[in-house]
Motif scaffolding. Sequence first.
Motif, PDB file in Angstrom:
ATOM      1  N   PHE A 246       0.823  -1.157   0.023  1.00 59.27           N
ATOM      2  CA  PHE A 246       0.066  -0.131  -0.020  1.00 59.27           C
ATOM      3  C   PHE A 246       0.886   1.501   0.037  1.00 59.27           C
ATOM      4  N   PHE A 247       1.996   1.150   0.788  1.00 59.02           N
ATOM      5  CA  PHE A 247       2.852   2.468   0.805  1.00 59.02           C
ATOM      6  C   PHE A 247       3.765   2.501  -0.327  1.00 59.02           C
ATOM      7  N   ASP A 248       4.138   1.316  -0.776  1.00 57.46           N
ATOM      8  CA  ASP A 248       4.800   1.510  -1.861  1.00 57.46           C
ATOM      9  C   ASP A 248       4.274   2.433  -3.065  1.00 57.46           C
ATOM     10  N   HIS A 249       2.978   1.964  -3.289  1.00 62.09           N
ATOM     11  CA  HIS A 249       2.191   2.416  -4.390  1.00 62.09           C
ATOM     12  C   HIS A 249       1.814   3.873  -4.201  1.00 62.09           C
ATOM     13  N   CYS A 250       2.092   4.666  -2.886  1.00 64.48           N
ATOM     14  CA  CYS A 250       1.844   5.971  -2.329  1.00 64.48           C
ATOM     15  C   CYS A 250       3.112   6.497  -2.885  1.00 64.48           C
ATOM     16  N   VAL A 251       4.034   6.203  -3.122  1.00 64.31           N
ATOM     17  CA  VAL A 251       5.404   6.932  -3.331  1.00 64.31           C
ATOM     18  C   VAL A 251       5.052   7.510  -4.796  1.00 64.31           C
ATOM     19  N   GLY A 252       5.299   8.725  -5.099  1.00 64.38           N
ATOM     20  CA  GLY A 252       5.246   9.301  -6.494  1.00 64.38           C
ATOM     21  C   GLY A 252       4.443  10.815  -6.219  1.00 64.38           C
ATOM     22  N   SER A 253       4.104  11.398  -7.234  1.00 62.78           N
ATOM     23  CA  SER A 253       3.284  12.585  -7.476  1.00 62.78           C
ATOM     24  C   SER A 253       2.009  12.507  -7.712  1.00 62.78           C
TER      25      SER A 253
ATOM     26  N   PRO B  12     -15.473  16.667  21.197  1.00 65.38           N
ATOM     27  CA  PRO B  12     -16.428  16.730  22.354  1.00 65.38           C
ATOM     28  C   PRO B  12     -15.711  16.570  23.695  1.00 65.38           C
ATOM     29  N   PRO B  13     -16.334  16.899  25.011  1.00 68.70           N
ATOM     30  CA  PRO B  13     -16.101  16.797  26.066  1.00 68.70           C
ATOM     31  C   PRO B  13     -15.440  15.344  26.241  1.00 68.70           C
ATOM     32  N   ALA B  14     -14.457  15.383  27.193  1.00 68.40           N
ATOM     33  CA  ALA B  14     -13.797  13.898  27.482  1.00 68.40           C
ATOM     34  C   ALA B  14     -14.824  12.701  27.759  1.00 68.40           C
ATOM     35  N   GLY B  15     -14.566  11.565  27.118  1.00 66.43           N
ATOM     36  CA  GLY B  15     -15.475  10.659  27.395  1.00 66.43           C
ATOM     37  C   GLY B  15     -16.711  10.402  26.487  1.00 66.43           C
ATOM     38  N   GLN B  16     -17.051  11.538  25.911  1.00 75.42           N
ATOM     39  CA  GLN B  16     -18.270  11.781  25.114  1.00 75.42           C
ATOM     40  C   GLN B  16     -17.912  11.270  23.563  1.00 75.42           C
ATOM     41  N   PRO B  17     -19.171  10.974  22.930  1.00 75.77           N
ATOM     42  CA  PRO B  17     -18.966  10.245  21.437  1.00 75.77           C
ATOM     43  C   PRO B  17     -18.843  11.545  20.559  1.00 75.77           C
ATOM     44  N   LEU B  18     -18.196  11.124  19.405  1.00 78.40           N
ATOM     45  CA  LEU B  18     -18.050  12.053  18.365  1.00 78.40           C
ATOM     46  C   LEU B  18     -19.404  12.072  17.549  1.00 78.40           C
ATOM     47  N   GLU B  19     -19.872  13.369  17.576  1.00 79.33           N
ATOM     48  CA  GLU B  19     -21.424  13.582  17.290  1.00 79.33           C
ATOM     49  C   GLU B  19     -21.551  14.619  16.119  1.00 79.33           C
ATOM     50  N   LYS B  20     -20.833  15.673  16.157  1.00 82.32           N
ATOM     51  CA  LYS B  20     -20.977  16.971  15.583  1.00 82.32           C
ATOM     52  C   LYS B  20     -19.965  17.256  14.559  1.00 82.32           C
ATOM     53  N   LEU B  21     -20.323  17.314  13.363  1.00 80.58           N
ATOM     54  CA  LEU B  21     -19.362  17.373  12.214  1.00 80.58           C
ATOM     55  C   LEU B  21     -19.221  18.925  12.049  1.00 80.58           C
ATOM     56  N   GLY B  22     -18.038  19.288  11.675  1.00 76.20           N
ATOM     57  CA  GLY B  22     -17.798  20.481  11.346  1.00 76.20           C
ATOM     58  C   GLY B  22     -17.132  20.678   9.794  1.00 76.20           C
ATOM     59  N   LEU B  23     -16.708  19.612   9.306  1.00 79.28           N
ATOM     60  CA  LEU B  23     -16.132  19.652   8.104  1.00 79.28           C
ATOM     61  C   LEU B  23     -16.234  18.230   7.580  1.00 79.28           C
ATOM     62  N   VAL B  24     -16.715  17.992   6.121  1.00 76.81           N
ATOM     63  CA  VAL B  24     -16.696  16.790   5.473  1.00 76.81           C
ATOM     64  C   VAL B  24     -15.927  17.178   4.197  1.00 76.81           C
ATOM     65  N   GLY B  25     -14.847  16.392   3.935  1.00 80.12           N
ATOM     66  CA  GLY B  25     -13.928  16.330   2.593  1.00 80.12           C
ATOM     67  C   GLY B  25     -14.079  15.202   1.767  1.00 80.12           C
ATOM     68  N   PHE B  26     -14.065  15.396   0.576  1.00 80.15           N
ATOM     69  CA  PHE B  26     -13.951  14.133  -0.420  1.00 80.15           C
ATOM     70  C   PHE B  26     -13.073  14.450  -1.172  1.00 80.15           C
ATOM     71  N   GLY B  27     -12.326  13.257  -1.834  1.00 80.88           N
ATOM     72  CA  GLY B  27     -11.227  13.594  -3.107  1.00 80.88           C
ATOM     73  C   GLY B  27     -11.189  12.304  -3.764  1.00 80.88           C
ATOM     74  N   VAL B  28     -10.858  12.701  -5.010  1.00 78.80           N
ATOM     75  CA  VAL B  28     -10.127  11.943  -5.978  1.00 78.80           C
ATOM     76  C   VAL B  28      -8.458  11.987  -6.022  1.00 78.80           C
ATOM     77  N   GLU B  29      -7.752  11.001  -5.839  1.00 81.83           N
ATOM     78  CA  GLU B  29      -6.255  11.524  -5.761  1.00 81.83           C
ATOM     79  C   GLU B  29      -5.738  10.595  -7.009  1.00 81.83           C
ATOM     80  N   GLN B  30      -5.037  11.050  -8.201  1.00 82.83           N
ATOM     81  CA  GLN B  30      -4.638  10.283  -9.207  1.00 82.83           C
ATOM     82  C   GLN B  30      -3.134  10.647  -9.262  1.00 82.83           C
ATOM     83  N   LYS B  31      -2.062   9.264  -9.595  1.00 83.90           N
ATOM     84  CA  LYS B  31      -0.762   9.681  -9.370  1.00 83.90           C
ATOM     85  C   LYS B  31      -0.311  10.207 -10.814  1.00 83.90           C
ATOM     86  N   VAL B  32       0.222  11.245 -10.769  1.00 84.66           N
ATOM     87  CA  VAL B  32       0.950  11.783 -11.986  1.00 84.66           C
ATOM     88  C   VAL B  32       2.172  11.100 -12.451  1.00 84.66           C
ATOM     89  N   THR B  33       3.116  10.663 -11.566  1.00 87.67           N
ATOM     90  CA  THR B  33       4.431   9.772 -11.858  1.00 87.67           C
ATOM     91  C   THR B  33       4.736   8.943 -10.731  1.00 87.67           C
TER      92      THR B  33
END
Length: 185
Positions: A10-17, A164-185
Motif C-alpha cells: 500500500f505504501f509502496d504504491h503511495c510513493v510518487g507525485s 467533544p468533552p472527554a468521554g463523549q462520542p463524536l457527534e457534531k461534524l464541522g467539515l466533510v471532505g471528499f477527493g479523488v487522488e490520481q498518480k501523476v508519476t
Amino acid sequence: MELRSVFHTFFDHCVGSWSTERTYHYLTQQEVERSHTDFQVSPLTNELKTKVLSDNGYDEDQDLSALPGFHLAFNTVSEKGEKVSQALNLTFVIDHEIGHTLEGDYLRDRAYEEARPIISRFRFDGHTRELLMTTNYTRVVSVDSITLINPETRIRRILNYLRPPAGQPLEKLGLVGFGVEQKVT
C-alpha cells in the motif's frame, strides 16, 4: 499475501507525485469549497524515521525497515485562490494485528492543524486497502481515510468532528471532505 506485506505494498504504491481534486463541506458555515492539491510522496530515510520517533517520545531502537514512512510535501489552491503549502515527515508503528486489520500509532513531526509533533491512531484493512487515521487536535477530531483503488487512484474522505468533552462520542461534524487522488508519476 501476508497482511504486513499488503500494508507495505500500500505504501509502496503511495510513493510518487499525485494530483487531487477535493470538495470540502464546511457544515458550521454552510459552505462548500473545491480545491486542487499537488503533492509529492517520497520514502522516509532511517535518519528521519528516528527523528519522527524521537520527536514523539518513542523508543528509537526499533526495526526501522518494518516502519513505513514518508516525506510528504503538498501545495493546495482553493477555488477562492487561497494557497497552503506544507511538508512533513511521518511513520507508522504497528501495535497489533487482528484478522485482516493492522492497528497502531501514526506519528508525524508536524501536524496538519497544529505545528507540533503528534501521535494519531491508525487502522489498515488489508481486504479493502483502506487506511483510516484518527487525530485528536485541540478543537477537532479528524478521521481521515485513504482507500487505494489501484496503484494510480485513491479515494480520500476527511471527517472533522468538533471535539467533544472527554468521554463523549463524536457527534457534531464541522467539515466533510471528499477527493479523488490520481498518480501523476
